[in-house]
Design a protein around this motif. Structure first.
Motif, PDB file in Angstrom:
ATOM      1  N   GLU A 118       0.747  -1.254   0.117  1.00 26.03           N
ATOM      2  CA  GLU A 118      -0.005   0.155   0.001  1.00 26.03           C
ATOM      3  C   GLU A 118       0.735   1.014   0.157  1.00 26.03           C
ATOM      4  O   GLU A 118       2.255   1.096   0.378  1.00 26.03           O
ATOM      5  N   LYS A 119       0.281   2.488  -0.435  1.00 22.07           N
ATOM      6  CA  LYS A 119       1.100   3.498  -0.444  1.00 22.07           C
ATOM      7  C   LYS A 119       1.632   3.986   1.005  1.00 22.07           C
ATOM      8  O   LYS A 119       0.719   4.135   1.873  1.00 22.07           O
ATOM      9  N   GLY A 120       2.770   4.089   1.161  1.00 21.49           N
ATOM     10  CA  GLY A 120       3.270   4.718   2.352  1.00 21.49           C
ATOM     11  C   GLY A 120       4.058   6.225   2.498  1.00 21.49           C
ATOM     12  O   GLY A 120       3.874   6.846   1.694  1.00 21.49           O
ATOM     13  N   ALA A 121       5.360   6.095   2.922  1.00 23.55           N
ATOM     14  CA  ALA A 121       6.149   7.163   3.136  1.00 23.55           C
ATOM     15  C   ALA A 121       6.525   7.695   1.686  1.00 23.55           C
ATOM     16  O   ALA A 121       6.887   6.688   0.840  1.00 23.55           O
ATOM     17  N   PHE A 122       6.413   9.109   1.452  1.00 21.32           N
ATOM     18  CA  PHE A 122       6.968   9.545   0.136  1.00 21.32           C
ATOM     19  C   PHE A 122       6.192   9.045  -1.155  1.00 21.32           C
ATOM     20  O   PHE A 122       6.633   8.940  -2.219  1.00 21.32           O
ATOM     21  N   GLY A 123       4.975   8.313  -0.846  1.00 20.42           N
ATOM     22  CA  GLY A 123       4.148   7.956  -1.844  1.00 20.42           C
ATOM     23  C   GLY A 123       4.652   6.401  -2.425  1.00 20.42           C
ATOM     24  O   GLY A 123       4.143   5.981  -3.417  1.00 20.42           O
ATOM     25  N   VAL A 124       5.712   5.873  -1.664  1.00 18.58           N
ATOM     26  CA  VAL A 124       6.245   4.744  -2.134  1.00 18.58           C
ATOM     27  C   VAL A 124       5.442   3.533  -1.788  1.00 18.58           C
ATOM     28  O   VAL A 124       4.748   3.633  -0.401  1.00 18.58           O
ATOM     29  N   LEU A 125       5.071   2.372  -2.513  1.00 16.83           N
ATOM     30  CA  LEU A 125       4.420   1.357  -2.057  1.00 16.83           C
ATOM     31  C   LEU A 125       5.199   0.603  -0.950  1.00 16.83           C
ATOM     32  O   LEU A 125       6.475   0.279  -1.032  1.00 16.83           O
ATOM     33  N   GLU A 126       4.574   0.264   0.141  1.00 16.28           N
ATOM     34  CA  GLU A 126       5.113  -0.418   1.265  1.00 16.28           C
ATOM     35  C   GLU A 126       4.380  -1.784   1.877  1.00 16.28           C
ATOM     36  O   GLU A 126       3.268  -1.589   1.573  1.00 16.28           O
ATOM     37  N   PRO A 127       4.965  -2.711   2.621  1.00  8.08           N
ATOM     38  CA  PRO A 127       4.267  -3.769   3.090  1.00  8.08           C
ATOM     39  C   PRO A 127       3.244  -3.100   4.068  1.00  8.08           C
ATOM     40  O   PRO A 127       3.472  -2.019   4.938  1.00  8.08           O
ATOM     41  N   ILE A 128       2.142  -4.161   4.568  1.00  6.11           N
ATOM     42  CA  ILE A 128       1.187  -3.572   5.426  1.00  6.11           C
ATOM     43  C   ILE A 128       1.602  -4.287   6.618  1.00  6.11           C
ATOM     44  O   ILE A 128       1.518  -5.720   6.788  1.00  6.11           O
ATOM     45  N   PRO A 129       2.077  -3.604   7.600  1.00  4.66           N
ATOM     46  CA  PRO A 129       2.488  -4.460   8.960  1.00  4.66           C
ATOM     47  C   PRO A 129       1.521  -5.441   9.375  1.00  4.66           C
ATOM     48  O   PRO A 129       2.075  -6.338   9.850  1.00  4.66           O
ATOM     49  N   GLU A 130       0.312  -5.023   9.523  1.00  6.76           N
ATOM     50  CA  GLU A 130      -0.745  -6.022   9.956  1.00  6.76           C
ATOM     51  C   GLU A 130      -0.959  -7.111   9.181  1.00  6.76           C
ATOM     52  O   GLU A 130      -1.232  -8.222   9.953  1.00  6.76           O
ATOM     53  N   SER A 131      -0.790  -7.222   8.134  1.00 10.29           N
ATOM     54  CA  SER A 131      -0.692  -8.398   7.299  1.00 10.29           C
ATOM     55  C   SER A 131       0.483  -8.989   6.856  1.00 10.29           C
ATOM     56  O   SER A 131       0.536 -10.163   5.897  1.00 10.29           O
ATOM     57  N   SER A 132       1.614  -8.575   7.234  1.00 11.07           N
ATOM     58  CA  SER A 132       2.961  -8.982   6.731  1.00 11.07           C
ATOM     59  C   SER A 132       3.819  -9.632   7.713  1.00 11.07           C
ATOM     60  O   SER A 132       3.676  -8.960   8.754  1.00 11.07           O
ATOM     61  N   ARG A 133       4.747 -10.224   7.804  1.00  9.44           N
ATOM     62  CA  ARG A 133       5.685 -10.666   8.834  1.00  9.44           C
ATOM     63  C   ARG A 133       6.976  -9.939   8.865  1.00  9.44           C
ATOM     64  O   ARG A 133       7.683  -9.869   7.605  1.00  9.44           O
ATOM     65  N   LYS A 134       7.540  -9.392   9.910  1.00  7.34           N
ATOM     66  CA  LYS A 134       8.545  -8.553   9.688  1.00  7.34           C
ATOM     67  C   LYS A 134       9.984  -9.607   9.767  1.00  7.34           C
ATOM     68  O   LYS A 134       9.822 -10.581  10.565  1.00  7.34           O
TER      69      LYS A 134
END
Length: 205
Positions: A103-119
């Motif tokens: 999903e769109k995150g910092a600076f408009g860059v696509l990033e993983p969704i913490p709630e549905s991804s494993r760190k």
């Protein structure tokens, strides 16, 4: 102080120049160059050996990584992409199973969704695809000026591969004492393995 200000201004001008170079690229040629860079990356023995691929999620002016992500997943590799930690200049990597998990995150860059991804809790190696507006012949990179990757790479224990267009590679870039060059530089024209260098060699003071 003047020296530091001069280097800061130099980097600012370099960023503007290389950003302009990328923005003016012919879209058809960019597609061809992205494919050539991908093919060189996939041919690396370091790629074939890697169980996990760390990679950035590309923006329009960057070497495309969506094809790299899909190919690595198809090859059975774990793929991890970064998320900027709010309020800091740090980033964390999360495993994804598809580009659709972004999903769109910092600076408009696509990033993983913490709630549905494993760190990624403990980084033990692998291959990291490193972005840069420009690289030099010694593997040092010119980033966007926030230092996210510089901080991450200072503790990364795997192999690093910078991917960049040949037109954005120059002989030498300004860099700091503890900046870490990439191990491999990949462009659409060639692959360059960087000799191991001691921190600070030829660094800008």
């Amino acid at each position: 102080m003047n020296g530091k200000r001069n280097i800061k201004e130099w980097k600012k001008n370099l960023r503007a120049r290389h950003r302009q170079t990328r923005e003016r690229m012919d879209p058809k040629k960019k597609l061809q160059w992205d494919a050539a860079i991908e093919n060189r990356l996939f041919a690396l023995p370091e790629y074939r050996r890697a169980d996990i691929l760390f990679t950035y999620v590309s923006k329009a002016i960057e070497v495309d990584t969506f094809g790299i992500i899909r190919r690595a997943l198809a090859d059975g590799k774990a793929v991890a992409v970064p998320r900027c930690v709010p309020g800091t200049f740090e980033m964390e990597f999360y495993y994804i199973r598809s580009p659709q998990e972004l999903e769109k995150g910092a600076f408009g860059v696509l990033e993983p969704i913490p709630e549905s991804s494993r760190k990624v809790e403990k980084e033990t190696g692998g291959l990291c695809v490193v972005p840069g507006l420009a690289f030099d012949s010694n593997g040092f990179r010119l980033g966007y000026g926030k230092g996210y990757y510089d901080r991450f790479l200072s503790g990364f224990h795997g192999v690093t591969a910078g991917i960049c267009y040949n037109s954005c590679v120059q002989w030498e870039l300004p860099h700091g004492y503890f900046d870490r060059p990439v191990d491999i530089l990949v462009t659409e024209r060639y692959l360059r393995r960087i000799a191991v260098r001691k921190p600070g060699a030829h660094a800008c003071k």
